[in-house]
Design a protein around this motif. Structure first.
Motif, PDB file in Angstrom:
ATOM      1  N   VAL A 109       0.825  -1.208   0.000  1.00 17.41           N
ATOM      2  CA  VAL A 109       0.000   0.000   0.000  1.00 17.41           C
ATOM      3  C   VAL A 109       0.861   1.261   0.000  1.00 17.41           C
ATOM      4  N   ASP A 110       0.278   2.341  -0.504  1.00 15.36           N
ATOM      5  CA  ASP A 110       1.006   3.613  -0.547  1.00 15.36           C
ATOM      6  C   ASP A 110       0.938   4.323   0.797  1.00 15.36           C
ATOM      7  N   ASP A 111      -0.128   4.068   1.544  1.00  8.75           N
ATOM      8  CA  ASP A 111      -0.231   4.690   2.861  1.00  8.75           C
ATOM      9  C   ASP A 111      -0.973   3.743   3.800  1.00  8.75           C
ATOM     10  N   LEU A 112      -0.457   3.656   5.021  1.00  7.09           N
ATOM     11  CA  LEU A 112      -1.030   2.761   6.020  1.00  7.09           C
ATOM     12  C   LEU A 112      -1.187   3.558   7.307  1.00  7.09           C
ATOM     13  N   ALA A 113      -2.404   3.608   7.824  1.00  7.00           N
ATOM     14  CA  ALA A 113      -2.634   4.376   9.050  1.00  7.00           C
ATOM     15  C   ALA A 113      -3.416   3.519  10.032  1.00  7.00           C
ATOM     16  N   TYR A 114      -3.209   3.802  11.315  1.00  2.86           N
ATOM     17  CA  TYR A 114      -3.863   3.009  12.354  1.00  2.86           C
ATOM     18  C   TYR A 114      -4.386   3.920  13.455  1.00  2.86           C
ATOM     19  N   ARG A 115      -5.546   3.550  13.970  1.00  3.92           N
ATOM     20  CA  ARG A 115      -6.118   4.280  15.100  1.00  3.92           C
ATOM     21  C   ARG A 115      -6.760   3.277  16.058  1.00  3.92           C
ATOM     22  N   TRP A 116      -6.549   3.494  17.345  1.00  4.03           N
ATOM     23  CA  TRP A 116      -7.191   2.672  18.381  1.00  4.03           C
ATOM     24  C   TRP A 116      -8.252   3.534  19.025  1.00  4.03           C
ATOM     25  N   ASP A 117      -9.483   3.049  18.988  1.00  2.00           N
ATOM     26  CA  ASP A 117     -10.575   3.869  19.489  1.00  2.00           C
ATOM     27  C   ASP A 117     -11.412   3.054  20.472  1.00  2.00           C
TER      28      ASP A 117
END
Lengths: 130, 121
Positions: A109-117
């Motif tokens: 992938v060109d961009d990988l983002a993560y969030r814990w909510d």
């Protein structure tokens, strides 16, 4: 789309990502990259991360010149952007049976983002249009 | 549901070097990888360690499938044979290549080439 905690669902996920990719104007090669990355992330959630009886929500979010796929599930916290990964070459040379998924995701992938909510993992994967 | 099948009833090669060919069809993912694993184990249990995976019918592979290849290459070599990979379509080969699998596996463009490479080995 809602995905049951069963690897039999993976084919359906890949087909759906393919539909989103076509609608977003991604070429075949980039669509395949995103399908594989999403497959890896959802398989990982189903096999290792999900709370029993839960499900994964997978959503396509087209943007200008790109497609983002958002994967959300409740369960064990797992951040693919910061999880330690043995260098791929080392994993291969050791003939390991596991540990390839994370490498693939990062390479594809060109961009990988993560969030814990508050108990929910959210992974966002973006592939740019060619 | 992923469509995948593996047939492994074909034995070829020479009397000195018989080779078992596993023909893979469809999508090799986390759901179908256990089928491939069972087929490879059945071959080893039969005493067949010279193995060729014919990937010409493979449409897709994920890391779960790659892991099965990796799990069986050493047992095959320890048994005096090898697990060779043949005839992968370009889009599937790309995934193997991305992770450097060609440095570990003996990969061939054709099943025939993989089979004959066992001769004299």
């Amino acid at each position: 789309m809602r995905v049951r905690g069963d690897t039999a669902e993976l084919a359906r996920v890949r087909r759906r990502v393919g539909v989103w990719a076509e609608a977003a104007g991604l070429g075949d090669a980039r669509a395949r990259r995103l399908q594989l990355a999403v497959d890896e992330a959802v398989a990982n959630a189903i096999e290792h991360g999900m709370t029993d009886g839960g499900h994964v929500v997978v959503r396509g979010a087209p943007g200008r010149g790109r497609l983002t796929v958002v994967i959300r599930y409740r369960g064990i916290r797992f951040d693919p952007t910061s999880a330690p990964a043995t260098p791929a070459q080392e994993v291969v040379q050791k003939h390991s049976e596991h540990g390839y998924g994370l490498h693939l995701i990062r390479r594809l992938v060109d961009d990988l983002a993560y969030r814990w909510d508050r108990g929910t993992n959210e992974v966002r994967m973006t592939v740019e249009r060619e | 549901m992923s469509h995948f099948s593996v047939s492994f009833d074909r034995r070829t090669g020479t009397p000195e070097a018989p080779v078992r060919v596993l023909a893979l069809r469809g999508e090799l993912d986390a759901h179908t990888a256990p089928d491939f694993e069972a087929a490879l184990q059945a071959c080893l249990d039969d005493g067949d360690a010279r193995l060729v995976a014919d990937g010409s019918g493979l449409d897709y592979v994920s890391s779960a499938g790659l892991g099965v290849f990796m799990a069986f290459v050493e047992p095959a070599r320890d048994g005096g044979g090898d697990l060779k990979i043949a005839a992968l379509p370009e889009r599937v080969f790309e995934v193997f290549d991305l992770l450097g699998f060609p440095t570990v596996f003996d990969m061939h463009e054709t099943v025939e080439g993989a089979v004959t490479s066992f001769e004299g080995a």
